[in-house]
Design a protein around this motif. Structure first.
Motif, PDB file in Angstrom:
ATOM      1  N   ASN A  85       0.813  -1.219   0.000  1.00 52.00           N
ATOM      2  CA  ASN A  85       0.000   0.000   0.000  1.00 52.00           C
ATOM      3  C   ASN A  85       0.847   1.271   0.000  1.00 52.00           C
ATOM      4  O   ASN A  85       0.305   2.361  -0.163  1.00 52.00           O
ATOM      5  CB  ASN A  85      -0.950   0.010   1.193  1.00 52.00           C
ATOM      6  N   GLU A  86       2.160   1.142   0.184  1.00 46.64           N
ATOM      7  CA  GLU A  86       3.024   2.322   0.133  1.00 46.64           C
ATOM      8  C   GLU A  86       3.054   2.942  -1.260  1.00 46.64           C
ATOM      9  O   GLU A  86       3.445   4.081  -1.426  1.00 46.64           O
ATOM     10  CB  GLU A  86       4.451   1.976   0.576  1.00 46.64           C
ATOM     11  N   GLY A  87       2.632   2.192  -2.247  1.00 46.50           N
ATOM     12  CA  GLY A  87       2.584   2.717  -3.600  1.00 46.50           C
ATOM     13  C   GLY A  87       1.648   3.903  -3.734  1.00 46.50           C
ATOM     14  O   GLY A  87       1.862   4.781  -4.572  1.00 46.50           O
ATOM     15  N   ILE A  88       0.628   3.943  -2.882  1.00 47.09           N
ATOM     16  CA  ILE A  88      -0.300   5.080  -2.907  1.00 47.09           C
ATOM     17  C   ILE A  88       0.428   6.366  -2.553  1.00 47.09           C
ATOM     18  O   ILE A  88       0.177   7.423  -3.144  1.00 47.09           O
ATOM     19  CB  ILE A  88      -1.491   4.817  -1.968  1.00 47.09           C
ATOM     20  N   ALA A  89       1.367   6.272  -1.612  1.00 48.04           N
ATOM     21  CA  ALA A  89       2.132   7.460  -1.233  1.00 48.04           C
ATOM     22  C   ALA A  89       2.953   7.979  -2.413  1.00 48.04           C
ATOM     23  O   ALA A  89       3.068   9.192  -2.612  1.00 48.04           O
ATOM     24  CB  ALA A  89       3.036   7.145  -0.045  1.00 48.04           C
ATOM     25  N   TYR A  90       3.518   7.080  -3.205  1.00 48.00           N
ATOM     26  CA  TYR A  90       4.273   7.508  -4.388  1.00 48.00           C
ATOM     27  C   TYR A  90       3.357   8.194  -5.398  1.00 48.00           C
ATOM     28  O   TYR A  90       3.746   9.181  -6.030  1.00 48.00           O
ATOM     29  CB  TYR A  90       4.976   6.316  -5.043  1.00 48.00           C
ATOM     30  N   ILE A  91       2.167   7.681  -5.546  1.00 50.96           N
ATOM     31  CA  ILE A  91       1.218   8.306  -6.464  1.00 50.96           C
ATOM     32  C   ILE A  91       0.846   9.699  -5.977  1.00 50.96           C
ATOM     33  O   ILE A  91       0.804  10.653  -6.757  1.00 50.96           O
ATOM     34  CB  ILE A  91      -0.024   7.413  -6.647  1.00 50.96           C
ATOM     35  N   TYR A  92       0.623   9.847  -4.683  1.00 54.37           N
ATOM     36  CA  TYR A  92       0.296  11.157  -4.133  1.00 54.37           C
ATOM     37  C   TYR A  92       1.466  12.127  -4.286  1.00 54.37           C
ATOM     38  O   TYR A  92       1.272  13.299  -4.613  1.00 54.37           O
ATOM     39  CB  TYR A  92      -0.108  11.046  -2.671  1.00 54.37           C
ATOM     40  N   VAL A  93       2.675  11.645  -4.060  1.00 53.08           N
ATOM     41  CA  VAL A  93       3.846  12.504  -4.229  1.00 53.08           C
ATOM     42  C   VAL A  93       3.991  12.909  -5.697  1.00 53.08           C
ATOM     43  O   VAL A  93       4.293  14.068  -6.002  1.00 53.08           O
ATOM     44  CB  VAL A  93       5.121  11.796  -3.714  1.00 53.08           C
ATOM     45  N   GLY A  94       3.758  11.976  -6.608  1.00 49.70           N
ATOM     46  CA  GLY A  94       3.800  12.307  -8.031  1.00 49.70           C
ATOM     47  C   GLY A  94       2.775  13.371  -8.396  1.00 49.70           C
ATOM     48  O   GLY A  94       3.064  14.286  -9.163  1.00 49.70           O
ATOM     49  N   ILE A  95       1.586  13.254  -7.813  1.00 52.71           N
ATOM     50  CA  ILE A  95       0.543  14.258  -8.057  1.00 52.71           C
ATOM     51  C   ILE A  95       0.996  15.623  -7.555  1.00 52.71           C
ATOM     52  O   ILE A  95       0.890  16.626  -8.268  1.00 52.71           O
ATOM     53  CB  ILE A  95      -0.788  13.834  -7.401  1.00 52.71           C
ATOM     54  N   LEU A  96       1.510  15.671  -6.345  1.00 54.00           N
ATOM     55  CA  LEU A  96       1.918  16.952  -5.763  1.00 54.00           C
ATOM     56  C   LEU A  96       3.082  17.585  -6.529  1.00 54.00           C
ATOM     57  O   LEU A  96       3.070  18.791  -6.795  1.00 54.00           O
ATOM     58  CB  LEU A  96       2.267  16.776  -4.290  1.00 54.00           C
ATOM     59  N   ILE A  97       4.067  16.788  -6.907  1.00 56.58           N
ATOM     60  CA  ILE A  97       5.206  17.330  -7.649  1.00 56.58           C
ATOM     61  C   ILE A  97       4.768  17.813  -9.027  1.00 56.58           C
ATOM     62  O   ILE A  97       5.199  18.877  -9.489  1.00 56.58           O
ATOM     63  CB  ILE A  97       6.337  16.290  -7.756  1.00 56.58           C
ATOM     64  N   SER A  98       3.910  17.051  -9.688  1.00 57.32           N
ATOM     65  CA  SER A  98       3.464  17.478 -11.018  1.00 57.32           C
ATOM     66  C   SER A  98       2.641  18.761 -10.934  1.00 57.32           C
ATOM     67  O   SER A  98       2.774  19.634 -11.788  1.00 57.32           O
ATOM     68  CB  SER A  98       2.674  16.369 -11.700  1.00 57.32           C
ATOM     69  N   LEU A  99       1.810  18.890  -9.891  1.00 61.65           N
ATOM     70  CA  LEU A  99       1.051  20.134  -9.717  1.00 61.65           C
ATOM     71  C   LEU A  99       1.967  21.298  -9.381  1.00 61.65           C
ATOM     72  O   LEU A  99       1.735  22.431  -9.827  1.00 61.65           O
ATOM     73  CB  LEU A  99      -0.015  19.955  -8.634  1.00 61.65           C
ATOM     74  N   LEU A 100       3.011  21.043  -8.617  1.00 59.94           N
ATOM     75  CA  LEU A 100       3.968  22.092  -8.289  1.00 59.94           C
ATOM     76  C   LEU A 100       4.649  22.617  -9.547  1.00 59.94           C
ATOM     77  O   LEU A 100       4.718  23.831  -9.769  1.00 59.94           O
ATOM     78  CB  LEU A 100       5.006  21.558  -7.297  1.00 59.94           C
ATOM     79  N   PHE A 101       5.123  21.718 -10.397  1.00 61.93           N
ATOM     80  CA  PHE A 101       5.805  22.163 -11.609  1.00 61.93           C
ATOM     81  C   PHE A 101       4.840  22.764 -12.627  1.00 61.93           C
ATOM     82  O   PHE A 101       5.209  23.708 -13.337  1.00 61.93           O
ATOM     83  CB  PHE A 101       6.632  21.027 -12.216  1.00 61.93           C
ATOM     84  N   ALA A 102       3.619  22.272 -12.693  1.00 60.39           N
ATOM     85  CA  ALA A 102       2.629  22.898 -13.577  1.00 60.39           C
ATOM     86  C   ALA A 102       2.357  24.329 -13.121  1.00 60.39           C
ATOM     87  O   ALA A 102       2.254  25.247 -13.945  1.00 60.39           O
ATOM     88  CB  ALA A 102       1.341  22.082 -13.602  1.00 60.39           C
ATOM     89  N   THR A 103       2.275  24.530 -11.814  1.00 70.06           N
ATOM     90  CA  THR A 103       2.058  25.876 -11.266  1.00 70.06           C
ATOM     91  C   THR A 103       3.234  26.790 -11.587  1.00 70.06           C
ATOM     92  O   THR A 103       3.043  27.951 -11.970  1.00 70.06           O
ATOM     93  CB  THR A 103       1.832  25.805  -9.746  1.00 70.06           C
ATOM     94  N   VAL A 104       4.439  26.283 -11.454  1.00 73.15           N
ATOM     95  CA  VAL A 104       5.627  27.088 -11.776  1.00 73.15           C
ATOM     96  C   VAL A 104       5.613  27.488 -13.249  1.00 73.15           C
ATOM     97  O   VAL A 104       5.874  28.652 -13.594  1.00 73.15           O
ATOM     98  CB  VAL A 104       6.919  26.317 -11.421  1.00 73.15           C
TER      99      VAL A 104
END
Length: 159
Positions: A85-104
Motif C-alpha cells: 500500500n506504500e505505492g499510494i504514497a508515491y502516487i500522491y507525491v507524483g501528483i503533488l510534484i506534477s502540480l507544483l511544476f505545472a504551477t511554476v
C-alpha cells in the motif's frame, strides 16, 4: 491472481496513465533538446517542425523533470501491483510534484505575458501562448483531476 479493491484499481490505472504520459513527453522533449543543442536534425529542431507541433520546446532540465515525475508514478504502480500500500504514497507525491511544476510553468507564462504586454519593452516582440506552453502544463491536468477526486484521502493522510 491478487484481488484489488476498486479504488486501488483506479489508482493503478491512474498511475499507469500518468506515468506513461510523463515518461513519453519527457523522453520526446529530451530528444528534441539534444537535437537542438547538437544541431543533429534541423528539421526536427526548427520551431516549425515537430517541436512546434508537439509543444515540446528545447528544455533539457524540464525534460528530466518530466521523466522523474513519470518514474515516480510508475514506481507507485509497481508497489501497488506487488501488494504494498506504500505505492499510494508515491502516487500522491507524483501528483503533488506534477502540480507544483505545472504551477511554476503557469507562473512563468504569466510573467512572460506581463513582461510583453505591461512593460512593453523594446526587446519583446509580443507574447505567444504556444511558445510558452510547456508539456508540464497540459500534463498537469490529469494529476489535478486525480487530486480533486482523492482530496479527502490526501487530508486523511495529513492527520
Amino acid at each position: 491472481m491478487e484481488q484489488y479493491s476498486g479504488r486501488s484499481k483506479e489508482k493503478m490505472f491512474f498511475a499507469f496513465l500518468a506515468g506513461f504520459l510523463y515518461l513519453l513527453a519527457g523522453s520526446v522533449q529530451f530528444v528534441f533538446s539534444l537535437s537542438t543543442m547538437l544541431d543533429l536534425f534541423p528539421v526536427i529542431s526548427s520551431e516549425n517542425g515537430l517541436i512546434g507541433i508537439l509543444f515540446a520546446p528545447s528544455d533539457l532540465i524540464g525534460s528530466l523533470i518530466l521523466v522523474l515525475i513519470g518514474s515516480i508514478f510508475i514506481y507507485g504502480l509497481m508497489e501497488l501491483r506487488s501488494g504494498l500500500n506504500e505505492g499510494i504514497a508515491y502516487i500522491y507525491v507524483g501528483i503533488l510534484i506534477s502540480l507544483l511544476f505545472a504551477t511554476v510553468y503557469v507562473l512563468v507564462m504569466a510573467g512572460n505575458w506581463m513582461d510583453s504586454f505591461l512593460l512593453n519593452g523594446p526587446e519583446t516582440n509580443g507574447w505567444d501562448l504556444l511558445y510558452d506552453l510547456r508539456p508540464g502544463i497540459y500534463l498537469g491536468i490529469l494529476p489535478l483531476c486525480g487530486y480533486l477526486i482523492w482530496r479527502k484521502e490526501f487530508r486523511a493522510m495529513n492527520k
